[in-house]
Write a protein that holds these residues in place. Structure first.
Motif, PDB file in Angstrom:
ATOM      1  N   THR A  45       0.855  -1.182   0.000  1.00 49.16           N
ATOM      2  CA  THR A  45       0.000   0.000   0.000  1.00 49.16           C
ATOM      3  C   THR A  45       0.894   1.236   0.000  1.00 49.16           C
ATOM      4  N   HIS A  46       0.286   2.387   0.036  1.00 46.70           N
ATOM      5  CA  HIS A  46       1.074   3.624   0.103  1.00 46.70           C
ATOM      6  C   HIS A  46       1.781   3.750   1.457  1.00 46.70           C
ATOM      7  N   GLN A  47       1.468   2.886   2.412  1.00 45.85           N
ATOM      8  CA  GLN A  47       2.081   2.923   3.740  1.00 45.85           C
ATOM      9  C   GLN A  47       3.163   1.872   3.942  1.00 45.85           C
ATOM     10  N   THR A  48       3.460   1.086   2.939  1.00 46.18           N
ATOM     11  CA  THR A  48       4.418  -0.010   3.105  1.00 46.18           C
ATOM     12  C   THR A  48       5.787   0.493   3.531  1.00 46.18           C
ATOM     13  N   ASP A  49       6.304   1.536   2.911  1.00 45.81           N
ATOM     14  CA  ASP A  49       7.619   2.054   3.304  1.00 45.81           C
ATOM     15  C   ASP A  49       7.618   2.510   4.755  1.00 45.81           C
ATOM     16  N   MET A  50       6.582   3.227   5.160  1.00 48.16           N
ATOM     17  CA  MET A  50       6.477   3.705   6.528  1.00 48.16           C
ATOM     18  C   MET A  50       6.421   2.527   7.507  1.00 48.16           C
ATOM     19  N   MET A  51       5.642   1.500   7.169  1.00 45.65           N
ATOM     20  CA  MET A  51       5.529   0.334   8.049  1.00 45.65           C
ATOM     21  C   MET A  51       6.847  -0.407   8.170  1.00 45.65           C
ATOM     22  N   THR A  52       7.532  -0.612   7.038  1.00 47.73           N
ATOM     23  CA  THR A  52       8.795  -1.348   7.114  1.00 47.73           C
ATOM     24  C   THR A  52       9.832  -0.568   7.920  1.00 47.73           C
ATOM     25  N   ASP A  53       9.874   0.744   7.768  1.00 51.81           N
ATOM     26  CA  ASP A  53      10.803   1.556   8.565  1.00 51.81           C
ATOM     27  C   ASP A  53      10.495   1.420  10.051  1.00 51.81           C
ATOM     28  N   TRP A  54       9.208   1.565  10.410  1.00 55.00           N
ATOM     29  CA  TRP A  54       8.790   1.506  11.809  1.00 55.00           C
ATOM     30  C   TRP A  54       9.108   0.140  12.415  1.00 55.00           C
ATOM     31  N   LEU A  55       8.766  -0.915  11.697  1.00 53.95           N
ATOM     32  CA  LEU A  55       9.013  -2.268  12.192  1.00 53.95           C
ATOM     33  C   LEU A  55      10.505  -2.562  12.302  1.00 53.95           C
ATOM     34  N   ALA A  56      11.281  -2.166  11.306  1.00 53.81           N
ATOM     35  CA  ALA A  56      12.725  -2.409  11.319  1.00 53.81           C
ATOM     36  C   ALA A  56      13.398  -1.684  12.482  1.00 53.81           C
ATOM     37  N   TYR A  86       1.756 -10.100   3.191  1.00 52.75           N
ATOM     38  CA  TYR A  86       1.033 -10.926   2.226  1.00 52.75           C
ATOM     39  C   TYR A  86       0.606 -10.040   1.059  1.00 52.75           C
ATOM     40  N   CYS A  87       1.120 -10.363  -0.107  1.00 50.77           N
ATOM     41  CA  CYS A  87       1.039  -9.480  -1.270  1.00 50.77           C
ATOM     42  C   CYS A  87       0.019  -9.930  -2.305  1.00 50.77           C
ATOM     43  N   ILE A  88      -0.573  -8.928  -2.920  1.00 49.36           N
ATOM     44  CA  ILE A  88      -1.528  -9.099  -4.006  1.00 49.36           C
ATOM     45  C   ILE A  88      -0.837  -8.659  -5.296  1.00 49.36           C
ATOM     46  N   GLY A  89      -1.103  -9.346  -6.379  1.00 50.68           N
ATOM     47  CA  GLY A  89      -0.428  -9.047  -7.634  1.00 50.68           C
ATOM     48  C   GLY A  89      -0.856  -7.758  -8.298  1.00 50.68           C
ATOM     49  N   THR A  90      -2.140  -7.457  -8.272  1.00 50.20           N
ATOM     50  CA  THR A  90      -2.661  -6.301  -8.995  1.00 50.20           C
ATOM     51  C   THR A  90      -3.401  -5.362  -8.043  1.00 50.20           C
ATOM     52  N   ASP A  91      -3.695  -4.173  -8.503  1.00 50.34           N
ATOM     53  CA  ASP A  91      -4.391  -3.187  -7.668  1.00 50.34           C
ATOM     54  C   ASP A  91      -5.733  -3.728  -7.201  1.00 50.34           C
ATOM     55  N   TYR A  92      -6.087  -3.359  -5.979  1.00 55.14           N
ATOM     56  CA  TYR A  92      -7.314  -3.865  -5.359  1.00 55.14           C
ATOM     57  C   TYR A  92      -7.907  -2.781  -4.470  1.00 55.14           C
ATOM     58  N   LYS A  93      -9.208  -2.586  -4.558  1.00 50.90           N
ATOM     59  CA  LYS A  93      -9.883  -1.627  -3.681  1.00 50.90           C
ATOM     60  C   LYS A  93     -11.213  -2.219  -3.254  1.00 50.90           C
ATOM     61  N   ASP A  94     -11.445  -2.193  -1.936  1.00 50.17           N
ATOM     62  CA  ASP A  94     -12.690  -2.691  -1.371  1.00 50.17           C
ATOM     63  C   ASP A  94     -12.958  -1.922  -0.088  1.00 50.17           C
ATOM     64  N   LEU A  95     -14.028  -1.173  -0.058  1.00 54.45           N
ATOM     65  CA  LEU A  95     -14.387  -0.341   1.088  1.00 54.45           C
ATOM     66  C   LEU A  95     -13.236   0.593   1.442  1.00 54.45           C
ATOM     67  N   ASP A  96     -12.603   0.391   2.589  1.00 54.74           N
ATOM     68  CA  ASP A  96     -11.537   1.298   3.007  1.00 54.74           C
ATOM     69  C   ASP A  96     -10.139   0.746   2.743  1.00 54.74           C
ATOM     70  N   ILE A  97     -10.043  -0.367   2.038  1.00 57.90           N
ATOM     71  CA  ILE A  97      -8.749  -0.983   1.748  1.00 57.90           C
ATOM     72  C   ILE A  97      -8.345  -0.658   0.319  1.00 57.90           C
ATOM     73  N   THR A  98      -7.167  -0.067   0.166  1.00 61.18           N
ATOM     74  CA  THR A  98      -6.618   0.164  -1.157  1.00 61.18           C
ATOM     75  C   THR A  98      -5.242  -0.478  -1.203  1.00 61.18           C
ATOM     76  N   CYS A  99      -5.096  -1.457  -2.042  1.00 62.54           N
ATOM     77  CA  CYS A  99      -3.827  -2.152  -2.218  1.00 62.54           C
ATOM     78  C   CYS A  99      -3.318  -1.826  -3.612  1.00 62.54           C
ATOM     79  N   GLN A 100      -2.075  -1.388  -3.687  1.00 63.91           N
ATOM     80  CA  GLN A 100      -1.521  -1.025  -4.983  1.00 63.91           C
ATOM     81  C   GLN A 100      -1.101  -2.238  -5.795  1.00 63.91           C
ATOM     82  N   GLY A 101      -0.845  -3.328  -5.177  1.00 61.61           N
ATOM     83  CA  GLY A 101      -0.439  -4.527  -5.881  1.00 61.61           C
ATOM     84  C   GLY A 101       1.042  -4.517  -6.225  1.00 61.61           C
TER      85      GLY A 101
END
Length: 112
Positions: A15-26, A35-50
């Protein structure tokens, strides 16, 4: 005695937050599986860039020591698909994840 390790699991990546999450966790030494999705996905409040839209964030996550798992290519519920379609989605995403590890020049530690 075998050392045990727990991993935080994060679905619907990247997602657009992946870099922020990896920095925080590291910074805190918290291991995680994205867990990754291959293509873009949007459902309700979830937006995954894929993977296809945001591979750089995932390569960066691999370089920081995080693990990538397979969450199907389109995020379609497996229970609504026939067996052959589920296998095709898994395989398509596996190719993408393998490519990310290759670009990061890291061995894939496991397949999830």
């Amino acid at each position: 005695m075998t050392k045990r390790q727990a991993y935080l699991t994060i679905d619907d990546s990247p997602t657009h937050q992946t870099d922020m999450m990896t920095d925080w966790l590291a910074e805190r030494g918290i291991p995680a599986v994205f867990y990754c999705i291959g293509t873009d996905y949007k459902d309700l409040d979830i937006t995954c860039q894929g993977i296809e839209s945001n591979s750089n964030s995932l390569i960066r996550a691999i370089e920081k020591g995080f693990v990538l798992g397979n969450h199907l290519y389109t995020h379609t519920r497996s229970s609504t698909m026939d067996f052959e379609s589920v296998i095709a989605e898994i395989q398509k995403t596996e190719v993408l994840i393998d490519g990310l590890y290759k670009k990061a020049n890291k061995a894939r530690p496991c397949k999830l």
